[in-house]
Each structure stands twice: as C-alpha cells, then as structure tokens.
Design a protein around this motif. Structure first.
Motif, PDB file in Angstrom:
ATOM      1  N   ALA A  26       2.258  -3.889  -5.438  1.00  0.00           N
ATOM      2  CA  ALA A  26       1.889  -4.478  -6.715  1.00  0.00           C
ATOM      3  C   ALA A  26       0.501  -5.109  -6.665  1.00  0.00           C
ATOM      4  O   ALA A  26      -0.266  -4.994  -7.625  1.00  0.00           O
ATOM      5  CB  ALA A  26       2.928  -5.509  -7.135  1.00  0.00           C
ATOM      6  N   LEU A  27       0.171  -5.778  -5.569  1.00  0.00           N
ATOM      7  CA  LEU A  27      -1.160  -6.376  -5.461  1.00  0.00           C
ATOM      8  C   LEU A  27      -2.231  -5.303  -5.547  1.00  0.00           C
ATOM      9  O   LEU A  27      -3.178  -5.406  -6.336  1.00  0.00           O
ATOM     10  CB  LEU A  27      -1.319  -7.153  -4.156  1.00  0.00           C
ATOM     11  N   VAL A  28      -2.090  -4.256  -4.758  1.00  0.00           N
ATOM     12  CA  VAL A  28      -3.116  -3.212  -4.731  1.00  0.00           C
ATOM     13  C   VAL A  28      -3.221  -2.511  -6.089  1.00  0.00           C
ATOM     14  O   VAL A  28      -4.325  -2.334  -6.622  1.00  0.00           O
ATOM     15  CB  VAL A  28      -2.852  -2.208  -3.584  1.00  0.00           C
ATOM     16  N   THR A  29      -2.104  -2.128  -6.681  1.00  0.00           N
ATOM     17  CA  THR A  29      -2.172  -1.441  -7.975  1.00  0.00           C
ATOM     18  C   THR A  29      -2.722  -2.365  -9.062  1.00  0.00           C
ATOM     19  O   THR A  29      -3.424  -1.913  -9.969  1.00  0.00           O
ATOM     20  CB  THR A  29      -0.808  -0.861  -8.390  1.00  0.00           C
ATOM     21  N   ARG A  30      -2.452  -3.645  -8.949  1.00  0.00           N
ATOM     22  CA  ARG A  30      -2.974  -4.602  -9.928  1.00  0.00           C
ATOM     23  C   ARG A  30      -4.496  -4.697  -9.854  1.00  0.00           C
ATOM     24  O   ARG A  30      -5.174  -4.849 -10.879  1.00  0.00           O
ATOM     25  CB  ARG A  30      -2.347  -5.972  -9.708  1.00  0.00           C
ATOM     26  N   ILE A  31      -5.051  -4.613  -8.666  1.00  0.00           N
ATOM     27  CA  ILE A  31      -6.505  -4.683  -8.531  1.00  0.00           C
ATOM     28  C   ILE A  31      -7.174  -3.567  -9.337  1.00  0.00           C
ATOM     29  O   ILE A  31      -8.158  -3.809 -10.047  1.00  0.00           O
ATOM     30  CB  ILE A  31      -6.926  -4.649  -7.046  1.00  0.00           C
ATOM     31  N   LEU A  98      -3.505   7.240  -8.386  1.00  0.00           N
ATOM     32  CA  LEU A  98      -2.824   8.521  -8.533  1.00  0.00           C
ATOM     33  C   LEU A  98      -1.705   8.691  -7.520  1.00  0.00           C
ATOM     34  O   LEU A  98      -0.673   9.289  -7.813  1.00  0.00           O
ATOM     35  CB  LEU A  98      -3.834   9.669  -8.371  1.00  0.00           C
ATOM     36  N   GLN A  99      -1.929   8.190  -6.321  1.00  0.00           N
ATOM     37  CA  GLN A  99      -0.956   8.346  -5.241  1.00  0.00           C
ATOM     38  C   GLN A  99      -1.190   7.246  -4.224  1.00  0.00           C
ATOM     39  O   GLN A  99      -2.324   6.807  -4.034  1.00  0.00           O
ATOM     40  CB  GLN A  99      -1.154   9.718  -4.585  1.00  0.00           C
ATOM     41  N   LEU A 100      -0.113   6.794  -3.582  1.00  0.00           N
ATOM     42  CA  LEU A 100      -0.320   5.843  -2.494  1.00  0.00           C
ATOM     43  C   LEU A 100       0.729   6.019  -1.416  1.00  0.00           C
ATOM     44  O   LEU A 100       1.807   6.531  -1.651  1.00  0.00           O
ATOM     45  CB  LEU A 100      -0.402   4.391  -2.972  1.00  0.00           C
ATOM     46  N   GLU A 101       0.330   5.625  -0.227  1.00  0.00           N
ATOM     47  CA  GLU A 101       1.189   5.575   0.962  1.00  0.00           C
ATOM     48  C   GLU A 101       1.053   4.176   1.518  1.00  0.00           C
ATOM     49  O   GLU A 101      -0.014   3.568   1.417  1.00  0.00           O
ATOM     50  CB  GLU A 101       0.730   6.580   2.020  1.00  0.00           C
ATOM     51  N   TYR A 102       2.118   3.661   2.111  1.00  0.00           N
ATOM     52  CA  TYR A 102       2.017   2.304   2.631  1.00  0.00           C
ATOM     53  C   TYR A 102       2.911   2.106   3.834  1.00  0.00           C
ATOM     54  O   TYR A 102       3.854   2.866   4.062  1.00  0.00           O
ATOM     55  CB  TYR A 102       2.363   1.280   1.549  1.00  0.00           C
ATOM     56  N   GLN A 103       2.591   1.071   4.572  1.00  0.00           N
ATOM     57  CA  GLN A 103       3.396   0.621   5.704  1.00  0.00           C
ATOM     58  C   GLN A 103       3.338  -0.891   5.710  1.00  0.00           C
ATOM     59  O   GLN A 103       2.255  -1.467   5.693  1.00  0.00           O
ATOM     60  CB  GLN A 103       2.848   1.174   7.025  1.00  0.00           C
ATOM     61  N   VAL A 104       4.509  -1.518   5.697  1.00  0.00           N
ATOM     62  CA  VAL A 104       4.594  -2.971   5.755  1.00  0.00           C
ATOM     63  C   VAL A 104       5.313  -3.339   7.040  1.00  0.00           C
ATOM     64  O   VAL A 104       6.352  -2.762   7.374  1.00  0.00           O
ATOM     65  CB  VAL A 104       5.349  -3.549   4.541  1.00  0.00           C
ATOM     66  N   TYR A 105       4.745  -4.272   7.764  1.00  0.00           N
ATOM     67  CA  TYR A 105       5.341  -4.767   8.997  1.00  0.00           C
ATOM     68  C   TYR A 105       5.218  -6.282   8.987  1.00  0.00           C
ATOM     69  O   TYR A 105       4.106  -6.817   9.105  1.00  0.00           O
ATOM     70  CB  TYR A 105       4.633  -4.161  10.215  1.00  0.00           C
ATOM     71  N   HIS A 106       6.338  -6.949   8.791  1.00  0.00           N
ATOM     72  CA  HIS A 106       6.378  -8.411   8.686  1.00  0.00           C
ATOM     73  C   HIS A 106       5.371  -8.877   7.629  1.00  0.00           C
ATOM     74  O   HIS A 106       5.529  -8.531   6.469  1.00  0.00           O
ATOM     75  CB  HIS A 106       6.163  -9.078  10.045  1.00  0.00           C
TER      76      HIS A 106
END
Length: 164
Positions: A26-31, A98-106
């Motif tokens: 949400a943060l990234v898409t909001r930017i 258009l497209q995103l990939e992500y990885q969240v670690y802690h």
C-alpha cells in the motif's frame, strides 16, 4: 509473490498493523498515486516526503544514458521542476503501477514495480519503467529507505523477478 495491480479493488492503508505485506504494498502503490496530478490538482509534496526516511537514498534514471542520486528534498524539487516545465504544464502527469513483486521479512521489505508514466493529454505512449524499493517498518509504519529506477528498454524485457 506476484500481484497484478490493474483491476485491484481491495483498499489497504499503509502502516496498517493487520498485515505487513499489505502495508508495504500500500505504501509503494500510494506513492505512485500521490505524485500524479493535474494542473488543477496539485501534489502534496509534504505528504510524499513523509513516506521516506530522512536520509533515504534515491537513484533515478535521468536520461537514457545517466542516473542521478537524490536526497528526498532533491527528489521532491526535481519533481516540482518537472511539473512546472512546458511538457507537463496544465495537463498533468500520472504514474500507474502495472505489476509488482514483493518480499517481506519481519520489518523489512523489497518491492519491485513495473509502472507506466504519462504526461496527460500527450500523444506519446506512456513510458514504462522498473523501480526497486527497499522499505523499513518503524513504529508500526512502513517508510522508504531506498529506491532505484530503470527505464524498460525498447525490447520490453523486464527483470527476471517478473517472470511469471
């Protein structure tokens, strides 16, 4: 994890405690939404600045042959200058994920984005680019630590992270 943004109807709020993944996305898409605007609708640059840690590192493609490193303040000023230029003028500008990939670690996240950038009312096709975002979660709120940017080449080849 892959997420196709076009047609995404779920609304999420960055920094939300319920899901670290949703908050980072949400943060990234909001930017992208916040830096988009028209002649009648100005961008809230103070809000955009608040999404970054104070000493964030921003490295962006400034021409087909060059990249430049910016502080958050320099990044904001560069965008303001762009909006005041003759190309954008009263028509405005829009960036769209258009497209995103992500990885969240802690409390850290990596978000890779394919986006389209367009000057509104322009006959030119939108310019596609790739951004790599590094985020840190501090006091239950995601912030941008770093972002790098590249223009998608004429052959349209994307980084392998987007191979689905």
């Amino acid at each position: 994890m892959a997420l196709q943004i076009a047609g995404l109807s779920q609304q999420v709020t960055y920094g939300q405690e319920s899901s670290r993944e949703e908050g980072a996305i949400a943060l990234v898409t909001r930017i992208y939404k916040e830096v988009s605007g028209t002649g009648e609708q100005s961008v809230d640059w103070e809000k955009v600045s608040s999404f970054f840690v104070e000493k964030a590192v921003i490295v962006l493609r400034t021409s087909r042959e060059e990249t430049s490193q910016f502080t958050v303040e320099e990044f904001i000023q560069d965008f303001k200058n762009f909006y005041q230029g003759p190309l954008v003028g009263e028509s405005g500008f829009r960036e769209e994920v258009l497209q995103l990939e992500y990885q969240v670690y802690h409390d850290m996240a990596f978000v890779a984005v394919v986006y389209a950038a367009a000057i509104l009312d322009s006959e030119s096709a939108p310019q596609k680019g790739v951004d790599f975002w590094l985020l840190s979660r501090r006091d239950s709120e995601w912030k941008v630590v770093s972002v790098t940017n590249e223009i998608v080449p004429a052959d349209g080849k994307l980084p392998s992270i987007f191979d689905i």
